[in-house]
Design a protein around this motif. Structure first.
Motif, mmCIF file in Angstrom:
data_model
loop_
_atom_site.group_PDB
_atom_site.id
_atom_site.type_symbol
_atom_site.label_atom_id
_atom_site.label_comp_id
_atom_site.label_asym_id
_atom_site.label_seq_id
_atom_site.Cartn_x
_atom_site.Cartn_y
_atom_site.Cartn_z
ATOM 1 N N GLY A 119 27.413 36.983 -41.937
ATOM 2 C CA GLY A 119 26.155 37.079 -42.686
ATOM 3 C C GLY A 119 26.433 37.446 -44.122
ATOM 4 N N LYS A 120 25.483 38.085 -44.749
ATOM 5 C CA LYS A 120 25.682 38.465 -46.140
ATOM 6 C C LYS A 120 26.519 39.741 -46.240
ATOM 7 C CE LYS A 120 22.222 38.169 -48.967
ATOM 8 N NZ LYS A 120 20.857 38.379 -49.530
ATOM 9 N N LEU A 121 27.125 39.899 -47.355
ATOM 10 C CA LEU A 121 27.909 41.116 -47.562
ATOM 11 C C LEU A 121 26.966 42.235 -47.992
ATOM 12 C CD1 LEU A 121 31.010 39.647 -49.428
ATOM 13 C CD2 LEU A 121 30.840 40.341 -47.036
ATOM 14 N N SER A 122 26.115 42.630 -47.064
ATOM 15 C CA SER A 122 25.095 43.616 -47.435
ATOM 16 C C SER A 122 25.016 44.740 -46.418
ATOM 17 C CB SER A 122 23.733 42.938 -47.514
ATOM 18 O OG SER A 122 23.360 42.489 -46.223
ATOM 19 N N THR A 123 24.467 45.838 -46.863
ATOM 20 C CA THR A 123 24.228 46.960 -45.969
ATOM 21 C C THR A 123 23.352 46.525 -44.793
ATOM 22 O OG1 THR A 123 24.255 48.358 -47.922
ATOM 23 C CG2 THR A 123 23.458 49.356 -45.913
ATOM 24 N N ALA A 124 22.356 45.725 -45.126
ATOM 25 C CA ALA A 124 21.425 45.272 -44.094
ATOM 26 C C ALA A 124 22.142 44.484 -43.001
ATOM 27 C CB ALA A 124 20.324 44.414 -44.716
ATOM 28 N N HIS A 125 23.029 43.619 -43.412
ATOM 29 C CA HIS A 125 23.769 42.822 -42.427
ATOM 30 C C HIS A 125 24.624 43.732 -41.538
ATOM 31 C CE1 HIS A 125 26.258 39.860 -40.533
ATOM 32 N NE2 HIS A 125 27.319 40.122 -41.282
ATOM 33 N N GLY A 126 25.254 44.706 -42.138
ATOM 34 C CA GLY A 126 26.060 45.640 -41.364
ATOM 35 C C GLY A 126 25.210 46.411 -40.368
ATOM 36 N N TYR A 127 24.070 46.816 -40.833
ATOM 37 C CA TYR A 127 23.150 47.612 -40.022
ATOM 38 C C TYR A 127 22.623 46.810 -38.832
ATOM 39 C CZ TYR A 127 18.832 50.256 -39.075
ATOM 40 O OH TYR A 127 17.811 50.960 -38.491
ATOM 41 N N GLU A 128 22.100 45.644 -39.131
ATOM 42 C CA GLU A 128 21.532 44.800 -38.073
ATOM 43 C C GLU A 128 22.599 44.378 -37.063
ATOM 44 O OE1 GLU A 128 18.547 44.446 -37.603
ATOM 45 O OE2 GLU A 128 17.724 45.109 -39.538
ATOM 46 N N SER A 129 23.733 43.957 -37.589
ATOM 47 C CA SER A 129 24.793 43.467 -36.713
ATOM 48 C C SER A 129 25.296 44.565 -35.792
ATOM 49 C CB SER A 129 25.945 42.918 -37.547
ATOM 50 O OG SER A 129 25.507 41.833 -38.320
ATOM 51 N N MET A 130 25.420 45.743 -36.330
ATOM 52 C CA MET A 130 25.902 46.853 -35.516
ATOM 53 C C MET A 130 24.922 47.117 -34.385
ATOM 54 S SD MET A 130 28.509 48.880 -35.390
ATOM 55 C CE MET A 130 28.684 49.461 -33.714
ATOM 56 N N SER A 173 34.155 44.809 -42.201
ATOM 57 C CA SER A 173 35.121 44.174 -43.097
ATOM 58 C C SER A 173 34.802 44.265 -44.587
ATOM 59 C CB SER A 173 35.305 42.711 -42.702
ATOM 60 O OG SER A 173 34.156 41.987 -43.065
ATOM 61 N N ASN A 174 33.810 45.056 -44.946
ATOM 62 C CA ASN A 174 33.650 45.332 -46.380
ATOM 63 C C ASN A 174 32.829 46.601 -46.603
ATOM 64 O OD1 ASN A 174 30.830 44.790 -46.918
ATOM 65 N ND2 ASN A 174 31.440 43.667 -48.762
ATOM 66 N N TYR A 175 32.728 46.953 -47.828
ATOM 67 C CA TYR A 175 32.099 48.214 -48.211
ATOM 68 C C TYR A 175 30.669 48.361 -47.702
ATOM 69 C CZ TYR A 175 30.190 51.729 -51.449
ATOM 70 O OH TYR A 175 29.569 52.805 -51.999
ATOM 71 N N GLU A 176 29.824 47.410 -48.087
ATOM 72 C CA GLU A 176 28.415 47.502 -47.716
ATOM 73 C C GLU A 176 28.227 47.450 -46.204
ATOM 74 O OE1 GLU A 176 29.365 45.629 -50.262
ATOM 75 O OE2 GLU A 176 28.284 46.565 -51.924
ATOM 76 N N ILE A 177 29.013 46.601 -45.583
ATOM 77 C CA ILE A 177 28.909 46.465 -44.131
ATOM 78 C C ILE A 177 29.284 47.777 -43.444
ATOM 79 C CG2 ILE A 177 30.036 45.355 -42.151
ATOM 80 C CD1 ILE A 177 30.025 42.758 -43.866
ATOM 81 N N THR A 178 30.305 48.421 -43.944
ATOM 82 C CA THR A 178 30.702 49.713 -43.393
ATOM 83 C C THR A 178 29.547 50.707 -43.487
ATOM 84 O OG1 THR A 178 32.976 49.325 -44.117
ATOM 85 C CG2 THR A 178 32.377 51.584 -43.550
ATOM 86 N N LEU A 179 28.954 50.718 -44.661
ATOM 87 C CA LEU A 179 27.825 51.610 -44.893
ATOM 88 C C LEU A 179 26.701 51.339 -43.892
ATOM 89 C CD1 LEU A 179 27.444 53.664 -47.118
ATOM 90 C CD2 LEU A 179 26.271 51.934 -48.470
ATOM 91 N N GLY A 180 26.331 50.094 -43.777
ATOM 92 C CA GLY A 180 25.240 49.713 -42.878
ATOM 93 C C GLY A 180 25.584 50.006 -41.430
#
Lengths: 338, 338
Positions: free
Chosen positions: A217-228, A244-251
């Motif tokens: 998905g996008k390299l965004s916090t939202a994507h990390g959050y939803e995917s998790m 696999s990236n900063y924002e995703i980790t955060l999310g």
DNA sequence: CTGTTAGCGCGTTCAC
DNA sequence: GTGAACGCGCTAACAG
């Protein structure tokens, strides 16, 4: 308002050429040196870099064009580039294009209008088209963090494949086989590379790649959050996740906290690029760490080298690609499976 | 290399003045407009802003001088300032002085050499001396985050006293009386203000101020970390701690995690300025939040206003001080005492 | 509406 | 080693 070289002439009786030489480190008689120095002091004279730029056709300014300012990653890179360039008497004009390709191209023209001597950029677009005007101008260009396949440029990269492979390998070493990754989509250079590293690690361990464990998905916090959240909701949910990236980790961490999932007891985690998080999250997060300072330093130094070269020899040079290794920050967020 | 206004003249047969007018939005015959537009297109002409700057005595560039780039706070501010200025066709040269007062003064001269039209800065020094050269040049100056007592400038501030008072009041409302603060020392404007707010809150609740609960030092992660450890080690340790800035919050949390102190069970916490932390820490951290975007926006807009004014009326204006309110992000890091 | 002519402040030949 | 003259690319009067 401000004093000019002419005011110094009137004050000292010397000629413009002499004063110019003084300013640029040429040979001037000691007595004249002193007279000029005094006049400069008294008149608060400061070289007008704009006029100097017009005369020399050099602005001693480098354009830095990044995707966004809103993460510590960028701050660190820009800060270090700026510092090194300034130590060599170069100014830096920073622009962020907010991940917008159209803005990105506009910014290039903006920088060219300012007659920057070179451009350091973290590309947003997928190809080099937007850089054409800068290429035509034959000024040095240094790419950071990602490159293009259609055209060669000086580039400072990290070994994304190896970084991702290493992260997944750590999970495998701890006995995990149901390993998920949350990553960007194919339009992202780094995402492609990191996904490749993920696959490489699994393959060489003879672990089947499970499509539902790959969240793109996008390299965004939202994507990390939803995917998790989605991963946690699966019947056969993974035992470990690689952000696999900063924002995703955060999310991802946000989702975990919100659902009160305990780690590493219920799930093992390894993140990317977020050194601060690794210090502050409890338990400590395992993390792949990019050498920000080194990236910035290499970029600035390569740029300085090109600037120096273009003064001397011919215009053309062979683009260099520098690939830097990442390192691993150990944490307590991975559980060993027996 | 690059095309100039002369090339366009040769291409169109028109005069420099006409072309210049076209570029600056003057009245030009439609047929000539078209001819010029075509020539610009074909020659890839772009205005040389350096030459224009020399002629107009305006660089359309603003200098932004900050203390450091290494926190998200700065990133957000710089990013927004840069965006707004660019929308008005101003470039931004960013410098950070790494909290070094000597460097700070050098940077001012650097920016003046570049003939920036104005300076937006978050001061590091305690007084306005380093700005003298810029003041002499009579360019607009806007201060961010802190001001000086010895000289008046346009300033964008937040209500630090009230922000700190509010934070401590929340703790008091939850029944706390043994409340500690970790803050900067007297050399820091914001630290002074926030400590005042802390004292105000306690006084108006008739709680005695306990000197050992006030931890002063540098605005650094290390200070937050060490102080938190010291507070936790006290015999009569506080039941609540107010971290009064970003780095201190970070350091405080690190100490808590390291010592495996549970919050809010064992100690209540409220932090400052670290929105990201509030999302990622578990349990969620109470937090005083500064309106970064608004600060940046107000600064950029005030600067633009001054730039416009200085074109029209007289040189002098009455410095404005804009004080913005902070807001509170609720969390779960405060325990209610019965 | 358009063309001509001076600068803007500095660097850079050349002669001296 | 120093000085006069010209040019960098553009804007800003002023004339036409």
């Amino acid at each position: 308002m401000a004093a000019t070289i002419r005011d110094i002439r009137n004050r000292t009786g010397l000629s413009l050429a002499t004063i110019s030489k003084y300013l640029n480190g040429g040979n001037v008689l000691p007595e004249n040196r002193k007279a000029i120095a005094e006049a400069i002091e008294e008149l608060h004279y400061e070289v007008n870099e704009v006029a100097r730029g017009l005369a020399t056709q050099k602005s001693r300014t480098i354009g830095v064009l990044i995707q966004t300012f809103d993460n510590i990653f960028m701050g660190s890179i820009v800060s270090n580039i700026e510092r090194i360039l300034r130590e060599h008497n170069y100014g830096t004009i920073v622009c962020d294009c907010q991940q917008d390709k159209k803005l990105e191209e506009e910014e290039i023209h903006f920088l060219l209008g300012k007659r920057v001597d070179g451009i350091i950029t973290i590309p947003t677009a997928g190809n080099a088209g937007y850089l054409q005007a800068a290429v035509d101008r034959k000024i040095p260009i240094v790419l950071l963090d990602r490159t293009f396949t259609d055209q060669k440029f000086d580039s400072i990269l990290v070994d994304n494949v190896e970084a991702a492979r290493g992260a997944v390998q750590i999970l495998i070493d701890h006995g995990h086989t149901r390993i998920a990754i949350i990553c960007g989509d194919d339009s992202e250079y780094t995402a492609r590379e990191r996904l490749r590293g993920y696959c490489t690690a699994l393959e060489s361990a003879n672990i089947d790649i499970e499509a539902s464990y790959i969240k793109r998905g996008k390299l965004s916090t939202a994507h990390g959050y939803e995917s998790m959240k989605e991963l946690l909701a699966m019947k056969d949910r993974p035992s470990a996740v690689f952000f696999s990236n900063y924002e995703i980790t955060l999310g991802g961490i946000m989702a975990i906290n919100e659902l009160h999932v305990a780690f590493p007891q219920e799930i093992s985690l390894i993140g990317f690029d977020n050194f601060m998080l690794s210090k502050v999250i409890n338990p400590k997060l395992w993390m792949v760490n990019q050498p920000m300072e080194t990236i910035a330093q290499q970029a600035a130094e390569l740029m300085l080298k090109r600037l120096e070269e273009s003064g001397k020899k011919g215009e053309d040079y062979e683009p260099e690609t520098i690939i830097l290794p990442t390192d691993m920050v150990e944490g307590e967020s991975i559980r060993a499976l027996s």
